[in-house]
Enzyme design. Structure first.
Site, PDB file in Angstrom:
ATOM      1  N   TYR A  42       0.859  -1.189   0.000  1.00 37.20           N
ATOM      2  CA  TYR A  42       0.000   0.000   0.000  1.00 37.20           C
ATOM      3  C   TYR A  42       0.892   1.234   0.000  1.00 37.20           C
ATOM      4  O   TYR A  42       1.563   1.538   0.987  1.00 37.20           O
ATOM      5  CB  TYR A  42      -0.916  -0.032   1.221  1.00 37.20           C
ATOM      6  CG  TYR A  42      -1.835   1.161   1.401  1.00 37.20           C
ATOM      7  CD1 TYR A  42      -2.174   2.008   0.346  1.00 37.20           C
ATOM      8  CD2 TYR A  42      -2.401   1.422   2.649  1.00 37.20           C
ATOM      9  CE1 TYR A  42      -3.020   3.084   0.531  1.00 37.20           C
ATOM     10  CE2 TYR A  42      -3.257   2.497   2.848  1.00 37.20           C
ATOM     11  CZ  TYR A  42      -3.560   3.326   1.786  1.00 37.20           C
ATOM     12  OH  TYR A  42      -4.404   4.396   1.966  1.00 37.20           O
ATOM     13  N   LYS A  93      -1.749  -1.560  -3.805  1.00 37.46           N
ATOM     14  CA  LYS A  93      -2.724  -0.471  -3.822  1.00 37.46           C
ATOM     15  C   LYS A  93      -1.928   0.807  -4.024  1.00 37.46           C
ATOM     16  O   LYS A  93      -1.145   1.201  -3.154  1.00 37.46           O
ATOM     17  CB  LYS A  93      -3.509  -0.416  -2.511  1.00 37.46           C
ATOM     18  CG  LYS A  93      -4.471   0.770  -2.428  1.00 37.46           C
ATOM     19  CD  LYS A  93      -5.140   0.859  -1.057  1.00 37.46           C
ATOM     20  CE  LYS A  93      -6.030   2.093  -0.961  1.00 37.46           C
ATOM     21  NZ  LYS A  93      -6.641   2.248   0.385  1.00 37.46           N
ATOM     22  N   VAL A 113      -9.261  -0.243  -4.938  1.00 43.46           N
ATOM     23  CA  VAL A 113      -9.581  -0.333  -3.513  1.00 43.46           C
ATOM     24  C   VAL A 113     -10.348   0.946  -3.211  1.00 43.46           C
ATOM     25  O   VAL A 113      -9.768   2.022  -3.133  1.00 43.46           O
ATOM     26  CB  VAL A 113      -8.325  -0.470  -2.638  1.00 43.46           C
ATOM     27  CG1 VAL A 113      -8.722  -0.586  -1.167  1.00 43.46           C
ATOM     28  CG2 VAL A 113      -7.506  -1.686  -3.053  1.00 43.46           C
TER      29      VAL A 113
END
EC number: 4.3.3.7
Length: 299
Positions: free
Chosen positions: A136, A164, A206
């Site tokens: 992330y 992400k 996401v």
């Protein structure tokens, strides 16, 4: 390799009036999302207010959500930390309850160099070799950018399956796509960037907006993937005002307000997140009504 699907929801954490976690509403919301376009729930990420949750609260949320959506959606646990040791401990504990994957944010505040970032994620992945790991990257919050070359090295680790990406930088995502295997899953971390990033090889999003428009996001992505580019563009443009207003102030303040307007008893955000801007609230209500997400008389 785990397939997390096209639409992953970065789920909010509901709170009661006294500020404690409302696990009953969390279970109901998780089940609702799984029935409305969400293929994977990301629990205790940024949108879930992870900085103000205790490890015990997070662990209980993992269990509650997992039970609520069993067989209908996958669950990814946000176990990231700026301490590698803490991240490993949280990940190991979450792995024992049968989650499908873990989200690991770039360590915040201490700003490690790229070599340190590589070692951090490698260590977490190797500690739980049978659990899929999503990187992330959100430098606007962490203060450090995970560079494409580092992502490419990490993609060689067996159970690091995707990222992400929340830089909002098409050049960076293009470079990540160019340097990583085609099976490495790239997800937009920003709703407004979903369609542009699909065009350069991202798999999905996401999402925050999927709390409200999960089926529409699925329609947009499926239209793009089937070659109906104009249809996908029309949906993107229809939803674009919603994408923007949900980040008009610090997330998840806007999406929690939107859910409250829909009748969800999700409570307020925990301090230090706080909002008193009536102009923002009015703007949010207008957009929700335009998209038929709340009734005209709601306020």
């Amino acid at each position: 390799m785990v397939d997390f699907g096209r639409v992953l929801t970065a789920m909010i954490t509901p709170f009661k009036e006294d500020g404690s976690v409302n696990y009953d509403i969390a279970a109901k919301l998780a089940a609702h999302l799984a029935d409305n376009g969400t293929e994977t729930l990301v629990v205790c990420g940024t949108t879930g207010e992870s900085p103000t949750l205790t490890w015990d609260e997070e662990y209980q949320l993992f269990k509650v959500v997992l039970e609520a959506v069993q067989g209908k959606a996958l669950v990814v646990a946000g176990c990231g930390s700026n301490s590698t040791k803490e991240a490993i401990s949280a990940t190991e504990k979450a792995a024992n309850i049968g989650i499908s994957g873990t989200l690991q944010v770039v360590p915040y505040y201490n700003k490690p160099p790229q070599a340190g970032l590589y070692k951090h994620f490698q260590a977490i992945a190797e500690a739980c070799p049978d659990l899929a790991l999503l990187l992330y990257n959100v430098p606007g919050r962490t203060g450090q950018n995970l560079q494409p070359e580092t992502v490419a090295r990490l993609s060689e680790v067996k159970n690091i399956v995707g990222i992400k990406e929340s830089t909002g930088n098409i050049d960076q995502v293009s470079e990540i796509r160019r340097l990583t295997p085609k099976e490495f899953q790239i997800y937009s971390g920003d709703d407004y960037m979903t369609l542009p990033l699909l065009a350069i090889g991202a798999k999905g999003v996401v999402s925050v907006a999927s709390h409200l428009v999960g089926p529409k996001l699925q329609d947009m992505i499926q239209a793009f993937c089937s070659g109906q580019i104009q249809v996908a563009t029309e949906i993107h443009l229809q939803l674009f005002p919603l994408f923007k207003v949900l980040f008009a102030t610090t997330s998840p303040i806007p999406v929690k307000k939107a859910l409250l307007l829909q009748g969800w008893d999700v409570g307020a955000t925990r301090l230090p997140l706080y909002e008193t801007d009536s102009k923002f609230s009015q703007q949010l209500e207008v957009i929700l009504k335009e998209l038929n997400l709340i009734k005209p008389g709601a306020s």
